[in-house]
Design a protein around this motif. Structure first.
Motif, PDB file in Angstrom:
ATOM      1  N   LEU A 191       0.833  -1.199   0.000  1.00 26.46           N
ATOM      2  CA  LEU A 191       0.000   0.000   0.000  1.00 26.46           C
ATOM      3  C   LEU A 191       0.871   1.252   0.000  1.00 26.46           C
ATOM      4  O   LEU A 191       1.727   1.435   0.867  1.00 26.46           O
ATOM      5  CB  LEU A 191      -0.894   0.003   1.244  1.00 26.46           C
ATOM      6  CG  LEU A 191      -1.739   1.248   1.486  1.00 26.46           C
ATOM      7  CD1 LEU A 191      -2.824   1.382   0.425  1.00 26.46           C
ATOM      8  CD2 LEU A 191      -2.353   1.199   2.887  1.00 26.46           C
ATOM      9  N   VAL A 192       0.653   2.125  -0.973  1.00 22.72           N
ATOM     10  CA  VAL A 192       1.438   3.347  -1.074  1.00 22.72           C
ATOM     11  C   VAL A 192       1.239   4.205   0.180  1.00 22.72           C
ATOM     12  O   VAL A 192       0.120   4.338   0.690  1.00 22.72           O
ATOM     13  CB  VAL A 192       1.056   4.119  -2.364  1.00 22.72           C
ATOM     14  CG1 VAL A 192      -0.357   4.669  -2.290  1.00 22.72           C
ATOM     15  CG2 VAL A 192       2.021   5.239  -2.643  1.00 22.72           C
ATOM     16  N   GLN A 193       2.340   4.767   0.709  1.00 24.16           N
ATOM     17  CA  GLN A 193       2.314   5.536   1.939  1.00 24.16           C
ATOM     18  C   GLN A 193       2.988   6.886   1.724  1.00 24.16           C
ATOM     19  O   GLN A 193       4.218   6.987   1.624  1.00 24.16           O
ATOM     20  CB  GLN A 193       3.031   4.773   3.059  1.00 24.16           C
ATOM     21  CG  GLN A 193       2.356   3.476   3.461  1.00 24.16           C
ATOM     22  CD  GLN A 193       1.091   3.718   4.275  1.00 24.16           C
ATOM     23  OE1 GLN A 193       1.137   3.922   5.479  1.00 24.16           O
ATOM     24  NE2 GLN A 193      -0.051   3.690   3.608  1.00 24.16           N
ATOM     25  N   ALA A 194       2.202   7.941   1.662  1.00 25.94           N
ATOM     26  CA  ALA A 194       2.720   9.258   1.310  1.00 25.94           C
ATOM     27  C   ALA A 194       3.718   9.788   2.336  1.00 25.94           C
ATOM     28  O   ALA A 194       4.792  10.292   1.971  1.00 25.94           O
ATOM     29  CB  ALA A 194       1.564  10.240   1.143  1.00 25.94           C
ATOM     30  N   LYS A 195       3.375   9.721   3.607  1.00 24.45           N
ATOM     31  CA  LYS A 195       4.257  10.297   4.625  1.00 24.45           C
ATOM     32  C   LYS A 195       5.618   9.604   4.622  1.00 24.45           C
ATOM     33  O   LYS A 195       6.670  10.263   4.625  1.00 24.45           O
ATOM     34  CB  LYS A 195       3.618  10.183   6.004  1.00 24.45           C
ATOM     35  CG  LYS A 195       4.422  10.855   7.123  1.00 24.45           C
ATOM     36  CD  LYS A 195       3.651  10.819   8.438  1.00 24.45           C
ATOM     37  CE  LYS A 195       4.385  11.614   9.526  1.00 24.45           C
ATOM     38  NZ  LYS A 195       5.676  11.012   9.887  1.00 24.45           N
ATOM     39  N   ASP A 196       5.613   8.289   4.603  1.00 20.82           N
ATOM     40  CA  ASP A 196       6.880   7.559   4.591  1.00 20.82           C
ATOM     41  C   ASP A 196       7.657   7.817   3.308  1.00 20.82           C
ATOM     42  O   ASP A 196       8.893   7.899   3.325  1.00 20.82           O
ATOM     43  CB  ASP A 196       6.620   6.058   4.746  1.00 20.82           C
ATOM     44  CG  ASP A 196       6.061   5.708   6.123  1.00 20.82           C
ATOM     45  OD1 ASP A 196       6.241   6.513   7.050  1.00 20.82           O
ATOM     46  OD2 ASP A 196       5.440   4.639   6.257  1.00 20.82           O
ATOM     47  N   ALA A 197       6.930   7.933   2.190  1.00 20.74           N
ATOM     48  CA  ALA A 197       7.592   8.168   0.910  1.00 20.74           C
ATOM     49  C   ALA A 197       8.265   9.535   0.878  1.00 20.74           C
ATOM     50  O   ALA A 197       9.400   9.672   0.405  1.00 20.74           O
ATOM     51  CB  ALA A 197       6.584   8.048  -0.234  1.00 20.74           C
ATOM     52  N   VAL A 198       7.583  10.547   1.393  1.00 20.00           N
ATOM     53  CA  VAL A 198       8.164  11.894   1.412  1.00 20.00           C
ATOM     54  C   VAL A 198       9.371  11.943   2.338  1.00 20.00           C
ATOM     55  O   VAL A 198      10.408  12.550   2.008  1.00 20.00           O
ATOM     56  CB  VAL A 198       7.104  12.934   1.824  1.00 20.00           C
ATOM     57  CG1 VAL A 198       7.750  14.272   2.164  1.00 20.00           C
ATOM     58  CG2 VAL A 198       6.084  13.120   0.698  1.00 20.00           C
ATOM     59  N   GLU A 199       9.272  11.303   3.486  1.00 17.98           N
ATOM     60  CA  GLU A 199      10.413  11.273   4.404  1.00 17.98           C
ATOM     61  C   GLU A 199      11.608  10.566   3.781  1.00 17.98           C
ATOM     62  O   GLU A 199      12.753  11.005   3.932  1.00 17.98           O
ATOM     63  CB  GLU A 199      10.003  10.591   5.712  1.00 17.98           C
ATOM     64  CG  GLU A 199       9.043  11.423   6.549  1.00 17.98           C
ATOM     65  CD  GLU A 199       8.602  10.712   7.811  1.00 17.98           C
ATOM     66  OE1 GLU A 199       8.908   9.502   7.953  1.00 17.98           O
ATOM     67  OE2 GLU A 199       7.941  11.350   8.653  1.00 17.98           O
ATOM     68  N   LEU A 200      11.324   9.470   3.053  1.00 15.11           N
ATOM     69  CA  LEU A 200      12.404   8.757   2.383  1.00 15.11           C
ATOM     70  C   LEU A 200      13.007   9.610   1.268  1.00 15.11           C
ATOM     71  O   LEU A 200      14.233   9.624   1.072  1.00 15.11           O
ATOM     72  CB  LEU A 200      11.882   7.426   1.826  1.00 15.11           C
ATOM     73  CG  LEU A 200      12.904   6.508   1.138  1.00 15.11           C
ATOM     74  CD1 LEU A 200      14.050   6.150   2.077  1.00 15.11           C
ATOM     75  CD2 LEU A 200      12.200   5.231   0.631  1.00 15.11           C
ATOM     76  N   ALA A 201      12.164  10.338   0.553  1.00 13.73           N
ATOM     77  CA  ALA A 201      12.646  11.191  -0.542  1.00 13.73           C
ATOM     78  C   ALA A 201      13.578  12.280  -0.023  1.00 13.73           C
ATOM     79  O   ALA A 201      14.579  12.622  -0.667  1.00 13.73           O
ATOM     80  CB  ALA A 201      11.462  11.821  -1.270  1.00 13.73           C
ATOM     81  N   GLN A 202      13.252  12.827   1.123  1.00 19.99           N
ATOM     82  CA  GLN A 202      14.038  13.943   1.651  1.00 19.99           C
ATOM     83  C   GLN A 202      15.431  13.519   2.108  1.00 19.99           C
ATOM     84  O   GLN A 202      16.330  14.351   2.217  1.00 19.99           O
ATOM     85  CB  GLN A 202      13.264  14.597   2.797  1.00 19.99           C
ATOM     86  CG  GLN A 202      12.042  15.370   2.294  1.00 19.99           C
ATOM     87  CD  GLN A 202      11.118  15.836   3.405  1.00 19.99           C
ATOM     88  OE1 GLN A 202      11.078  15.227   4.488  1.00 19.99           O
ATOM     89  NE2 GLN A 202      10.360  16.882   3.153  1.00 19.99           N
ATOM     90  N   LYS A 203      15.618  12.225   2.357  1.00 18.84           N
ATOM     91  CA  LYS A 203      16.946  11.746   2.751  1.00 18.84           C
ATOM     92  C   LYS A 203      17.535  10.771   1.727  1.00 18.84           C
ATOM     93  O   LYS A 203      18.552  10.144   1.988  1.00 18.84           O
ATOM     94  CB  LYS A 203      16.871  11.076   4.127  1.00 18.84           C
ATOM     95  CG  LYS A 203      15.956   9.871   4.186  1.00 18.84           C
ATOM     96  CD  LYS A 203      15.868   9.328   5.618  1.00 18.84           C
ATOM     97  CE  LYS A 203      14.939   8.127   5.705  1.00 18.84           C
ATOM     98  NZ  LYS A 203      14.794   7.616   7.089  1.00 18.84           N
ATOM     99  N   TRP A 204      16.879  10.695   0.570  1.00 18.01           N
ATOM    100  CA  TRP A 204      17.311   9.741  -0.462  1.00 18.01           C
ATOM    101  C   TRP A 204      18.682  10.119  -1.007  1.00 18.01           C
ATOM    102  O   TRP A 204      18.928  11.269  -1.366  1.00 18.01           O
ATOM    103  CB  TRP A 204      16.289   9.711  -1.593  1.00 18.01           C
ATOM    104  CG  TRP A 204      16.547   8.672  -2.641  1.00 18.01           C
ATOM    105  CD1 TRP A 204      17.196   8.854  -3.830  1.00 18.01           C
ATOM    106  CD2 TRP A 204      16.156   7.305  -2.615  1.00 18.01           C
ATOM    107  NE1 TRP A 204      17.228   7.697  -4.548  1.00 18.01           N
ATOM    108  CE2 TRP A 204      16.590   6.707  -3.827  1.00 18.01           C
ATOM    109  CE3 TRP A 204      15.471   6.510  -1.693  1.00 18.01           C
ATOM    110  CZ2 TRP A 204      16.366   5.371  -4.129  1.00 18.01           C
ATOM    111  CZ3 TRP A 204      15.244   5.182  -1.996  1.00 18.01           C
ATOM    112  CH2 TRP A 204      15.695   4.625  -3.193  1.00 18.01           C
ATOM    113  N   VAL A 205      19.553   9.134  -1.071  1.00 16.57           N
ATOM    114  CA  VAL A 205      20.884   9.342  -1.646  1.00 16.57           C
ATOM    115  C   VAL A 205      20.945   8.569  -2.953  1.00 16.57           C
ATOM    116  O   VAL A 205      20.921   7.339  -2.943  1.00 16.57           O
ATOM    117  CB  VAL A 205      21.998   8.859  -0.698  1.00 16.57           C
ATOM    118  CG1 VAL A 205      23.364   9.061  -1.357  1.00 16.57           C
ATOM    119  CG2 VAL A 205      21.915   9.583   0.631  1.00 16.57           C
ATOM    120  N   PRO A 206      20.984   9.251  -4.084  1.00 15.29           N
ATOM    121  CA  PRO A 206      21.003   8.568  -5.388  1.00 15.29           C
ATOM    122  C   PRO A 206      22.186   7.610  -5.511  1.00 15.29           C
ATOM    123  O   PRO A 206      23.268   7.879  -4.982  1.00 15.29           O
ATOM    124  CB  PRO A 206      21.102   9.723  -6.389  1.00 15.29           C
ATOM    125  CG  PRO A 206      20.573  10.914  -5.652  1.00 15.29           C
ATOM    126  CD  PRO A 206      20.975  10.711  -4.213  1.00 15.29           C
TER     127      PRO A 206
END
Length: 616
Positions: A601-616
């Motif tokens: 199930l897609v989770q917006a809050k977790d996804a945004v938090e992960l995006a903000q610390k994502w290291v390509p």
């Protein structure tokens, strides 16, 4: 969720004896001028479809695709050769197909592909040409759910910041979208919080009501590939509205906080303030590729995709549609645009069981497209949602509340004196109201079922009929209508159906207003016989709908939130973030997914938090 058709026939398996021939000859309508006429006899009859539905049936194409007798819409792919994309070479290619009697609908030089209409004989001749790679049908696509004149708006969208938490649908809350842009749960868009701002989302669907109050602030531009203009409203040439599919999908993504249209005041379970989308700050672009029957062609989808990518420069494309047939040219286009940075989401399909190689739904099953399935409000797998090894993510897709063409979503209004009663409108009934004396017509099983009551005259009355009696709802209504009934109330006889009362009359006709009441109200209305009651069907701007069509825009909206939180991300990174932050459902395999729920199930809050610390 309304269950169309399933409850439209009562006692289908029972033996219903025909009355004696002499009785049929004797029994004539009491009020012949009121006899119900079907749509073919009364083409302008006002009728509506139920607002909540599970639309799983393939629809026919519009029938307007051919240009000559026997011509068929096809996709022609040429072999790629050096020097074949010059202006002269492209003209030569078009001249070749035109010499066979073809009309060129679209030309994609970058894919060496054309959309044409050709007779079978001309198709065979073209297929034999050594320069031609393939000639294939321009297949029908369909929606995945169970206004005249151009409309211009500003290219700069500003989301409405103030509203109410009552607008948060269960779909928004299950995806945790409101936790991203309203972390304090105050019904307000928090300044600086990601809300989809700056992200362009292209909805490729049946068009939409561009004047809907919830959607106007987000809508930037549209293109109609059915009518060939820039007004993507879901209407035919006569101004008749389609099924509202695209309006519903668009609302799930960008409906505005604090802005709302007309709601159904009789349903306390729905917010009087309307609803809000997953990414209310996103910019909305609309490409209409499905006609008012819900059907379209592959080449229109391809043309819309090109418009979204090359003219709109959309970050995201949302497609709640599909076909069980793979198409090489379409796949190549999705792959090309994915490589160039666009992220596409499509419905996994409503076929139910785990898909086989021959039952997959495209474009969802293409590798370059994110396939979205559905879950219900209890995180369970609904039987219609198709899974398989191509399924990526799931989102809420059962009884989803969203926007609908204004005034086109029917609801019942039933009252006696100052008291309003819970009831449900039938499918296909008109938007009308009538007040009259209530007459008990039993089960409505004959052309004299009401006449024992002196109030049953051709001047008009309201008929009460009981469900049952081995007779169809449509026949009950026809019988009492022919005796003078100007409105009908059907009393339910099965408590398990009280929660939905999802009944249909089967087809469009000159029906009167018809409503259904639950078993708990049957004694009350039998006690009201002889009293004045008012029966009406009114229209709201919202509807409940079910299908993987409804799940898809939830995920597209979450992607918009992720991208607005960190605009430097690539489409591939956004896809990976959605998958890595999803809530796992069911037993996972070694890849972190399964064939029923994908990565979860897609989770917006977790996804945004992960995006903000994502290291390509």
């Amino acid at each position: 969720m309304r269950r169309l058709v399933l409850l439209s026939l009562l006692g289908m398996g029972a033996c219903v004896k025909d009355p004696p021939t002499d009785l049929v000859q004797q029994e004539q309508p009491v009020c012949p001028d009121l006899v119900v006429r079907d749509a073919s006899e009364e083409p302008k009859a006002l009728a509506n479809r139920a607002s909540a539905r599970l639309d799983l049936v393939p629809v026919a194409s519009s029938g307007t695709d051919t240009v000559a007798e026997g011509a068929q819409p096809v996709i022609v792919r040429f072999r790629s050769k050096a020097g074949m994309r010059t202006a002269a070479a492209l003209r030569q290619r078009e001249d070749k197909v035109k010499s066979l009697g073809a009309r060129v609908k679209y030309h994609w030089p970058e894919l060496d592909t054309l959309a044409l209409s050709l007779t079978p004989e001309a198709q065979a001749r073209l297929a034999a040409d050594p320069e031609v790679l393939s000639v294939s049908p321009d297949r029908v696509v369909r929606a995945m759910d169970m206004a005249s004149g151009a409309f211009v708006t500003s290219a700069a969208t500003t989301p409405s910041p103030l509203g109410s938490t009552s607008e948060y649908t269960y779909g928004v809350k299950m995806t945790r979208a409101q936790e991203v842009w309203d972390p304090d749960n105050q019904g307000v868009l928090k300044p600086g919080a990601p809300n989809g701002s700056g992200i362009r989302v292209c909805v490729i669907d049946s068009g939409m009501d561009v004047r809907h109050p919830e959607l106007m602030a987000a809508y930037v531009a549209g293109k109609d590939f059915i009518d060939g203009d820039d007004n993507p409203e879901d209407k035919d040439a006569d101004g008749n509205w389609g099924g509202g599919h695209g309006t519903h999908v668009a609302g799930t993504i960008v409906a505005q906080l604090g802005l709302h249209g007309t709601v159904n005041p009789n349903d306390a379970s729905l917010s009087p303030e309307g609803m809000v989308g997953v990414a209310p700050g996103a910019e909305l672009y609309v490409a209409r590729v499905l006609d008012t029957s819900g059907g379209g062609r592959t080449t229109d989808v391809m043309a819309a995709l090109k418009w979204c990518h090359e003219e709109v420069h959309a970050h995201i494309a949302s497609l709640s549609l599909g076909s069980p047939d793979r198409d090489d040219a379409e796949e190549a286009l999705f792959q090309r645009y994915f490589a160039e940075g666009m992220l596409s989401f499509a419905a996994s399909g409503n076929g139910g069981a785990t898909a086989t190689e021959t039952s997959r739904i495209y474009p969802g099953a293409y590798e370059s497209v994110v396939a979205v399935g559905a879950v219900d409000s209890e995180l369970k797998h609904p039987e219609f949602s198709q899974g398989g090894d191509y399924l990526d993510l799931v989102a809420p897709g059962v009884n989803i509340y969203s926007t609908y063409p204004q005034g086109r979503s029917p609801y019942a209004s039933l009252s006696a004196g100052d008291t309003f009663y819970n009831s449900s409108s039938f499918d296909f009934v008109p938007f009308e109201e009538y007040e009259g004396t209530l007459v008990d017509c039993g089960v409505g099983d004959g052309l004299r079922s009401c006449t024992a009551d002196a109030a049953a005259t051709c001047d008009g009355f309201v008929a009460y009929v009981d469900r049952g009696g081995d007779i169809r709802f449509s026949d009950k209504v026809k019988n009492v209508r022919s005796q003078g009934a100007r409105a009908v109330i059907v009393g339910n006889n099965d408590p398990k159906d009280d929660a939905t009362l999802a009944f249909t009359l089967g087809s469009a006709a000159t029906w009167p207003p018809v409503t259904a009441i639950p078993t708990t109200l049957v004694p009350t209305f039998k006690g009201l016989v002889g009293s004045k009651v008012r029966v009406g069907i009114r229209g709201s701007d919202y509807a409940l709908s079910t299908g993987t069509s409804m799940a898809t825009p939830h995920v597209a909206g979450v992607a918009a939130l992720v991208w607005s939180a960190r605009p430097s991300l690539t489409n591939k990174q956004v896809k990976e973030i959605l998958e890595n932050s999803a809530k796992h459902l069911g037993e996972q395999n070694g890849t972190g997914r399964n064939n029923v729920f994908g990565y979860g199930l897609v989770q917006a809050k977790d996804a945004v938090e992960l995006a903000q610390k994502w290291v390509p």
